[in-house]
Write a protein that holds these residues in place. Structure first.
Motif, PDB file in Angstrom:
ATOM      1  N   VAL A 148      -3.363   1.840   3.407  1.00 51.76           N
ATOM      2  CA  VAL A 148      -3.582   1.778   1.959  1.00 51.76           C
ATOM      3  C   VAL A 148      -2.269   1.559   1.227  1.00 51.76           C
ATOM      4  O   VAL A 148      -2.180   0.741   0.298  1.00 51.76           O
ATOM      5  CB  VAL A 148      -4.269   3.072   1.472  1.00 51.76           C
ATOM      6  N   LEU A 149      -1.224   2.251   1.648  1.00 50.36           N
ATOM      7  CA  LEU A 149       0.084   2.066   1.012  1.00 50.36           C
ATOM      8  C   LEU A 149       0.609   0.656   1.241  1.00 50.36           C
ATOM      9  O   LEU A 149       1.219   0.055   0.347  1.00 50.36           O
ATOM     10  CB  LEU A 149       1.069   3.100   1.550  1.00 50.36           C
ATOM     11  N   ALA A 150       0.371   0.118   2.436  1.00 47.36           N
ATOM     12  CA  ALA A 150       0.803  -1.254   2.712  1.00 47.36           C
ATOM     13  C   ALA A 150       0.054  -2.245   1.831  1.00 47.36           C
ATOM     14  O   ALA A 150       0.641  -3.207   1.308  1.00 47.36           O
ATOM     15  CB  ALA A 150       0.588  -1.589   4.187  1.00 47.36           C
ATOM     16  N   LEU A 151      -1.240  -2.016   1.647  1.00 42.93           N
ATOM     17  CA  LEU A 151      -2.034  -2.888   0.783  1.00 42.93           C
ATOM     18  C   LEU A 151      -1.533  -2.809  -0.657  1.00 42.93           C
ATOM     19  O   LEU A 151      -1.340  -3.838  -1.316  1.00 42.93           O
ATOM     20  CB  LEU A 151      -3.502  -2.484   0.851  1.00 42.93           C
ATOM     21  N   ALA A 152      -1.312  -1.581  -1.139  1.00 48.10           N
ATOM     22  CA  ALA A 152      -0.809  -1.417  -2.506  1.00 48.10           C
ATOM     23  C   ALA A 152       0.540  -2.112  -2.668  1.00 48.10           C
ATOM     24  O   ALA A 152       0.780  -2.802  -3.669  1.00 48.10           O
ATOM     25  CB  ALA A 152      -0.692   0.070  -2.845  1.00 48.10           C
ATOM     26  N   GLY A 169       1.979  -5.268  -5.216  1.00 40.92           N
ATOM     27  CA  GLY A 169       2.957  -4.878  -6.228  1.00 40.92           C
ATOM     28  C   GLY A 169       2.581  -3.615  -6.975  1.00 40.92           C
ATOM     29  O   GLY A 169       3.045  -3.395  -8.100  1.00 40.92           O
ATOM     30  N   ILE A 170       1.763  -2.760  -6.357  1.00 41.37           N
ATOM     31  CA  ILE A 170       1.305  -1.528  -6.996  1.00 41.37           C
ATOM     32  C   ILE A 170       2.111  -0.359  -6.444  1.00 41.37           C
ATOM     33  O   ILE A 170       2.050  -0.052  -5.250  1.00 41.37           O
ATOM     34  CB  ILE A 170      -0.194  -1.304  -6.746  1.00 41.37           C
ATOM     35  N   ASP A 171       2.857   0.304  -7.298  1.00 45.55           N
ATOM     36  CA  ASP A 171       3.673   1.435  -6.867  1.00 45.55           C
ATOM     37  C   ASP A 171       2.911   2.751  -6.991  1.00 45.55           C
ATOM     38  O   ASP A 171       2.930   3.583  -6.091  1.00 45.55           O
ATOM     39  CB  ASP A 171       4.958   1.492  -7.693  1.00 45.55           C
ATOM     40  N   ARG A 172       2.226   2.935  -8.113  1.00 51.24           N
ATOM     41  CA  ARG A 172       1.524   4.194  -8.382  1.00 51.24           C
ATOM     42  C   ARG A 172       0.102   3.849  -8.814  1.00 51.24           C
ATOM     43  O   ARG A 172      -0.123   2.903  -9.563  1.00 51.24           O
ATOM     44  CB  ARG A 172       2.262   4.955  -9.491  1.00 51.24           C
ATOM     45  N   PHE A 173      -0.874   4.609  -8.348  1.00 49.28           N
ATOM     46  CA  PHE A 173      -2.261   4.240  -8.576  1.00 49.28           C
ATOM     47  C   PHE A 173      -3.152   5.476  -8.635  1.00 49.28           C
ATOM     48  O   PHE A 173      -2.818   6.536  -8.099  1.00 49.28           O
ATOM     49  CB  PHE A 173      -2.759   3.318  -7.452  1.00 49.28           C
TER      50      PHE A 173
END
Length: 379
Positions: free
Chosen positions: A78-82, A86-90
């Protein structure tokens, strides 16, 4: 937008404005991101929604994990996908195994998770042995034996979603078994108290796989967490009771909208906002949400300018464009924000120079009427 996997990333589907706050949605074992079909489009009105598939499920490659996999491995995916997006915080919401991934992320990567919702899940899944046995069964006989009983585990009697049951049948046996390994090894009870993200727990009241007691255990341990139980829902609540799930998630994630409504009332007054809400129709609902979330929830709450300064800017802009009905509303708002009649007059005089004398003349007439009405009311 559906993105095909490249062999290293999970298959996913993105929808909603690219500038909106990101919200990642995780699936249950045996399902694809279609689990969120009845909820995600509505959430995408206010969020950039990213739905992802487990390894070997939906469109994700089976080789993303192997035997002995852990929930930590899934969280890294999931972190790799984010990161690739370009998504740092979600914000994050997940069902069952997807919910366990969310708990792991919130406990071990708190800087990445802004808000968390865990649906029909657990901090432990009834011990390791049943999951080891299921993994052995699937490796030996494929997913058909467990898919045959999916309806009874997932839904209340008489309800089904054939597409999700088909997803179960189509899952890769090795990847499915590896996900069972992850569930067998998962126990986060000793880390729950460290979770700092605002957390919502959603339980299906008729869920035999993760009964409400499992969600209550999490709610009791996570500081400030809240619990919602949904009647008539079993294990896949987003598919069976999408309206109730949507209402719960909106209340939890739409912080800008709720904060914006508070500011809107403070500036414009309860009477005006109540009238606007009473006139709201399905046709105008999205616009009203936009006003509360963006104009009042993001712009008017920005601390760079004071509310007095924002009122002066707003008065000027309304005069410049000739929006005199709106001007009357914001003359009253300017008084609530602390401007004196003399200061309002000075702003309008300034507009005579830069917006034109006729525009300022009309604005003075509107402001004089509003201020006189206020004097009469005060008297």
């Amino acid at each position: 937008m559906t993105t095909k996997p490249n062999g290293r990333l999970s298959h996913h589907h993105a929808e909603g404005p690219v500038t909106a706050p990101p919200l990642l949605l995780g699936p249950s074992l045996g399902t694809s991101y279609a689990l969120w079909d009845k909820v995600a489009p509505e959430l995408s009105v206010t969020h950039r929604v990213i739905r992802w598939d487990l390894p070997g499920h939906g469109g994700s490659p089976a080789g993303l994990i192997g035997p002995g996999a852990t929930v930590a491995d899934l969280a890294e995916l999931v972190l790799a996908l984010a990161g690739s997006l370009g998504i740092d915080r979600f914000a994050y919401a997940g069902v069952s195994l997807g919910g366990a991934v969310g708990l792991h992320l919130a406990a071990h990567h708190p800087e990445r998770v802004s808000s968390l919702a865990v649906l029909c899940s657990s901090a432990h899944f009834n011990g390791a042995q049943p999951w080891r046995e299921r993994a052995e069964l699937v490796r030996r006989e494929g997913v058909a034996p467990v898919a045959a009983t999916a309806d009874s585990r997932w839904f209340t009697p008489g309800f089904t979603v054939p597409e999700l049951v088909q997803d179960h049948r189509d899952a890769d046996p090795d990847a499915y078994a590896a996900c069972c390994d992850a569930l067998a090894a998962f126990d986060l009870r000793d880390r729950l108290s460290s979770i700092t993200a605002p957390t919502l727990l959603v339980a299906g009241r008729q869920d035999p796989a993760t009964p409400p007691a499992h969600l209550r255990e999490i709610a009791d341990a996570v500081p400030g967490a809240s619990l919602t139980e949904i009647a008539g829902a079993s294990h896949l609540a987003p598919a069976e009771r999408p309206e109730a799930v949507l209402a719960a998630l909106r209340g939890h994630f739409d912080g800008y909208a709720s904060r914006g409504m508070e500011v809107r009332r403070q500036v414009l007054g309860d009477e005006h906002v109540d009238r606007a809400q009473a006139r709201q129709t399905p046709f105008t609902a999205r616009f009203q949400d936009f006003i509360s979330r963006y104009a009042w929830g993001e712009i008017w709450t920005d601390s760079t300018l004071t509310r007095r300064e924002r009122s002066m800017i707003t008065l000027t802009a309304l005069v410049a464009h000739g929006h005199y009905d709106e001007l009357a509303l914001h003359v009253r708002a300017a008084r609530r924000n602390g401007l004196t009649p003399e200061e309002i007059g000075a702003v309008l005089l300034q507009t005579a120079v830069y917006c034109g004398v006729p525009a300022a003349n009309s604005a003075f007439a509107v402001a004089q009427r509003v201020l006189a009405e206020e004097d009469d009311t005060a008297g």
